[in-house]
Design an enzyme around this catalytic site. Structure first.
Site, mmCIF file in Angstrom:
data_model
loop_
_atom_site.group_PDB
_atom_site.id
_atom_site.type_symbol
_atom_site.label_atom_id
_atom_site.label_comp_id
_atom_site.label_asym_id
_atom_site.label_seq_id
_atom_site.Cartn_x
_atom_site.Cartn_y
_atom_site.Cartn_z
ATOM 1 C CB ALA A 69 30.263 47.037 31.776
ATOM 2 C CB CYS A 102 43.501 44.631 32.909
ATOM 3 S SG CYS A 102 42.467 45.711 31.899
#
Length: 430
Positions: free
Chosen positions: A253, A367
């Site tokens: 997700a 990230c």
């Protein structure tokens, strides 16, 4: 005059009820104040804070509240230096007058809000002595004609962590990011770039100017594309065409990489711990007409019952590489959170490595700009590396000497920058 600065719940603003609602633009400012409080005092993410603080606002007010809170966080240290230089009063970091002054200055200096409008809305958030102080400080700074530096001043801890890259990254953080779209059918890249008035940095990518209303753009309802920063698209690109093979998208997700993999011909199993976040993934699968098996499960306890030709692990992380869009990470993330995430990443990576078929490929990504969540994870993994080559990356990017990929917001500066990611590819023995 001595003023007692109380610690506050920002929700107390609601006690003023209808009186506040009568001032145009005040609900957005009150929501921004609640967001700042949630981030600075409770350590919430800006996204989470927005969901609760901006509930019930119109889309335009919600966007304004997010912009005020975001710019206050992006330029926090510089705004605080201005405030401290204009008053001898001691204002605690989490005191309401400082929060309001940060917002007032951010609106004037970053959002081009006229000073009279800033005063009309900002002072309504305060009463008594704090209100008079805020009015005096803001008015004095306007008269002085203060300006922000070319780049935000990073918190010392952040600057130390990012080392020699801190300066270029800070410069990149001064500019708000553009809007990146991932195109479902790569053969239509030029068509959508022309249709939407954008530019393409790689096949399957279109970049638009910031401020586009996503749901109103051509191709949205038809599912021709989805929003995804170009850096976030790199991990799935490094797995290539699926040709019907099985891929496991771990920690999937909100689903951009799942969509990429499905569009590239993979048979996708998407796993994420959050059923609520998977709802968004399912919605995007429906909109784009793509398919995947969606599983709500914890990667630390889930058992797949089979092996996979490829695995994409976009691991949970501190997300410091997304500071352009989420400047809260500059103030929320510290050594303890980095260490906690690194431990979790190592555990998930070790489990995932066992689920590859012989000769299968695993791509690990975060990230994050922190080496503990990137380079150190790559160095500790027992799987053999499969180095990335320059021809697999968009023009202007190069792999590291080890064949890893490290991006940060200062890269591709002439094209609008990109998020910070670390990516490494492994291949199991055949």
């Amino acid at each position: 005059m001595s003023i007692e600065w109380t610690r506050w719940p920002a929700d107390a603003i609601a006690d003023r009820g209808l009186a506040m609602a009568k001032v145009q633009g005040l609900p957005a400012r009150a929501a921004a104040l609640r967001m700042l409080d949630a981030v600075m005092r409770r350590g919430e993410t800006l996204d989470l804070a927005e969901r609760s603080a901006a509930k019930g606002l119109t889309p335009s007010d919600r966007a304004l509240a997010r912009a005020i809170a975001g710019e206050s966080l992006r330029w926090l240290r510089d705004l605080d230096a201005m405030i401290d230089g204009a008053t001898q009063q001691i204002l605690p970091d989490d005191a309401k007058p400082r929060m309001v002054l940060r917002m007032m200055l951010a609106q004037w200096l970053r959002l081009d809000t006229p000073p009279h409008a800033v005063i009309a809305t900002g002072l309504e958030l305060l009463t008594g002595g704090p209100r008079r102080l805020a009015h005096g400080v803001f008015s004095a700074l306007v008269k002085q004609g203060v300006t922000l530096p070319d780049a935000p001043t990073l918190p010392p801890e952040v600057a130390a962590r990012w080392s020699e890259r801190a300066g270029p990254i800070a410069t990149a953080l001064a500019a708000l990011p553009p809007l990146d779209l991932a195109i479902k059918d790569w053969s239509q890249t030029e068509h959508w770039a022309a249709e939407l008035g954008g530019t393409s940095l790689a096949p399957g990518h279109v970049r638009l100017a910031r401020g586009s209303a996503v749901e109103r753009l051509a191709g949205f309802e038809a599912g021709a594309w989805w929003v995804q920063d170009i850096a976030a698209s790199l991990p799935a690109r490094l797995l290539g065409a699926g040709e019907g093979r099985r891929v496991l998208d771990l920690c999937a997700a909100p689903g951009g990489k799942t969509l990429q993999l499905a569009a590239a011909g993979w048979q996708v199993t998407a796993v994420d711990k959050s059923a609520k976040r998977l709802d968004r993934l399912v919605d995007n699968l429906d909109r784009t007409g793509l398919s995947a098996e969606v599983v709500a499960a914890d990667a630390l306890t889930w058992e797949p019952g089979c092996t996979y030709d490829a695995i994409l692990l976009d691991a949970p992380c501190t997300a410091t590489g997304t500071a352009r869009r989420h400047p809260d990470v500059l103030h929320r993330i510290h050594a303890a959170q980095i260490a906690e995430m690194a431990e979790l990443q190592a555990a998930i990576l070790a489990r995932a490595a066992q689920w590859l078929t012989p000769g299968g490929t695993l791509v690990y990504a975060t990230c994050s700009l922190e080496p503990e969540e990137g380079e150190q994870q790559a160095a500790q993994c027992a799987l053999p590396p499969a180095p990335v080559t320059a021809d697999e990356l968009p023009a202007g990017l190069q792999p590291t000497a080890e064949g890893w990929v490290r991006t940060d917001p200062s890269m591709l500066p002439d094209a609008g920058g990109m998020d910070g990611f670390f990516i490494v590819r492994f291949r199991a023995a055949g």
